[in-house]
Design an enzyme around this catalytic site. Structure first.
Site, mmCIF file in Angstrom:
data_model
loop_
_atom_site.group_PDB
_atom_site.id
_atom_site.type_symbol
_atom_site.label_atom_id
_atom_site.label_comp_id
_atom_site.label_asym_id
_atom_site.label_seq_id
_atom_site.Cartn_x
_atom_site.Cartn_y
_atom_site.Cartn_z
ATOM 1 N N HIS A 24 0.827 -1.198 0.000
ATOM 2 C CA HIS A 24 0.000 0.000 0.000
ATOM 3 C C HIS A 24 0.867 1.257 0.000
ATOM 4 C CE1 HIS A 24 -4.011 -1.898 1.005
ATOM 5 N NE2 HIS A 24 -3.157 -2.905 1.133
ATOM 6 N N ASP A 117 -5.727 6.032 2.100
ATOM 7 C CA ASP A 117 -6.094 4.662 1.747
ATOM 8 C C ASP A 117 -7.476 4.375 2.334
ATOM 9 O OD1 ASP A 117 -6.294 1.796 1.679
ATOM 10 O OD2 ASP A 117 -4.114 1.673 1.570
#
Length: 459
Positions: A24, A117
């Site tokens: 990520h 995110d």
């Protein structure tokens, strides 16, 4: 808006908040570099624990700050459970993020947008608290997130009572081809809640961004674009592997593990072109002992050269004396620079767990894949690798879910020298070219990045 010169936003400052995992952090960091190249200032925010343990390129143009996730000494491993980690991260991370944003404003670096995110939906609430733009950045494919969206909306009722699922913009999928959190409902409740709750407040965001490129998932992108202001801004690889417009951008710049680059490159240099099978299951996957050993024997039986990344925590699962017995054909390392390996001329195949970052890297470099997915989105990614993009072969598991050595062997041999492998290599080269065109100046992803910058920061 797309015609506006994005460099007029030179005073704009974006905060980038990824989930605390390598897969990520990397794409969001690369996007930050793209924004800096457009004249913006960017700050990457990690957890306190990650910031103390990660290896950072001192030449990165991105500032790095940290916030607490509540586990400053041990990170995720310190938590009692996944539920504990995620709940504590929200409880502690939200005020910690607010404190950081306040501090940055006080020292003359006010934040104009928070790119977060969606695994951390509470971050949007902090953005709204400060009156700044909130931007969701998805690091999984549009297809996978469309599935999660339909679950969130109750349009896909769980547990599933059908054998096949048809959703807008997607091919018909067998239940076994859906992300494991959906197909095996109840197996990972904390992570299931996390991926579904990405959409809990998504209608309040200013933009939705995907680490993807339009040509890869055209139909589902078109469908999702009716729901949100959406941009596909990938692939997010270092520029030197794509358009080469960002000088010296040869690496992601952040590593949670130390790569053994010298050993890998020296070993690969001594091998013939397209003769090596590269094997990696990423930074998080934990194979059981039986699966690890089946892969080992499959590699040995293939008689191909292989470079296998086995993290230190996984080494004990290898068969006894495996490394000694295969030393003439194979090299096992604890970590490597995956991009450098995949771009080496000796590599002809990638045996992968099919995390989206790995799939994207392989496609951008024209490397065919043997798919051995383990869980979560990897299952659906593998379906697309084999049947939709046709850039690989999925090694089929047995009735217990184990991919046997014979399946590994046959899949490798087909990719490396079979008739089907020849067609797969052609497709891999086709997608390689399309990926590069997307991020080139004027390409679909470059246009979306420019539109995004102009829309949010031209004022």
């Amino acid at each position: 808006m797309g015609e506006t010169d994005p460099k007029i936003a030179s005073n704009a400052h974006v905060l980038i908040l990824p989930y605390t995992a390598q897969g990520h952090i990397n794409p969001m960091l690369q996007f930050a570099k793209r924004l800096v190249s457009k004249g913006l200032k960017a700050t990457l925010v990690t957890s306190t624990f990650i910031s103390k343990s990660m290896l950072v390129d001192p030449n990165t143009p991105i500032d790095i700050q940290s916030i607490s996730d509540g586990f400053d000494e041990g990170g995720f491993a310190q938590a009692e459970s996944s539920e504990d980690y995620l709940a504590t991260f929200q409880k502690v991370g939200s005020p910690s993020l607010a404190t950081l944003m306040k501090k940055l404003g006080e020292i003359g670096r006010p934040v104009h947008a928070l790119i977060y995110d969606p695994f951390l939906p509470w971050a949007l609430d902090v953005a709204k608290q400060f009156g700044v733009a909130g931007v969701a950045f998805f690091t999984q494919s549009c297809a996978v997130n469309s599935i999660y969206y339909h679950v969130h909306k109750g349009l896909l009722q769980l547990p599933l009572s059908v054998s096949n699922v048809s959703l807008p913009g997607l091919p018909e999928l067998q239940v076994s081809e859906l992300p494991s959190y959906v197909s095996l409902y109840g197996s990972y409740p904390a992570f299931f809640d996390m991926v579904v709750n990405q959409f809990s407040n998504l209608d309040l965001v200013d933009w939705v961004l995907f680490d993807d490129f339009y040509e890869l998932e055209t139909e589902v992108v078109d469908w999702m674009s009716k729901l949100w202001k959406l941009g596909t801004i990938g692939p997010t690889l270092p520029s030197m592997y794509l358009d080469k417009r960002l000088e010296d951008d040869k690496d992601y710049g952040v590593n949670l593990f130390k790569p053994d680059t010298g050993t890998c490159m020296s070993w690969l240099d001594g091998k013939p072109k397209v003769s090596v099978v590269y094997v990696s299951f990423g930074s998080m996957a934990e194979l059981d002992v039986e699966q690890t050993r089946e892969i080992a024997w499959g590699l040995k039986r293939s008689r191909c050269y292989f470079l296998w990344v086995v993290r230190e925590s996984e080494e004990a699962k290898l068969p006894t004396k495996f490394m000694e017995e295969t030393s003439e054909k194979g090299l096992v390392v604890r970590w490597c620079s995956q991009l450098e390996v995949l771009s080496h001329e000796s590599v002809g195949c990638f045996l992968t767990h099919c995390g989206l970052n790995s799939v994207m890297e392989a496609m951008c470099l024209g490397i065919p894949m043997v798919a051995v997915p383990q869980w979560t989105d990897q299952i659906t990614n593998a379906k697309f690798v084999e049947d939709i993009w046709e850039v690989g072969i999925k090694a089929q598991p047995d009735e217990k879910g184990i991919v046997k050595s014979q399946a590994i062997e046959l899949s490798i041999k087909e990719i490396m020298g079979g008739e089907k492998g020849k067609e797969i290599k052609k497709n891999a080269n086709k997608w390689k070219n399309l990926a590069r065109e997307a991020i080139d100046e004027g390409g679909s992803s470059d246009k979306h990045i420019n539109q995004f910058v102009a829309d949010l920061f031209a004022k």
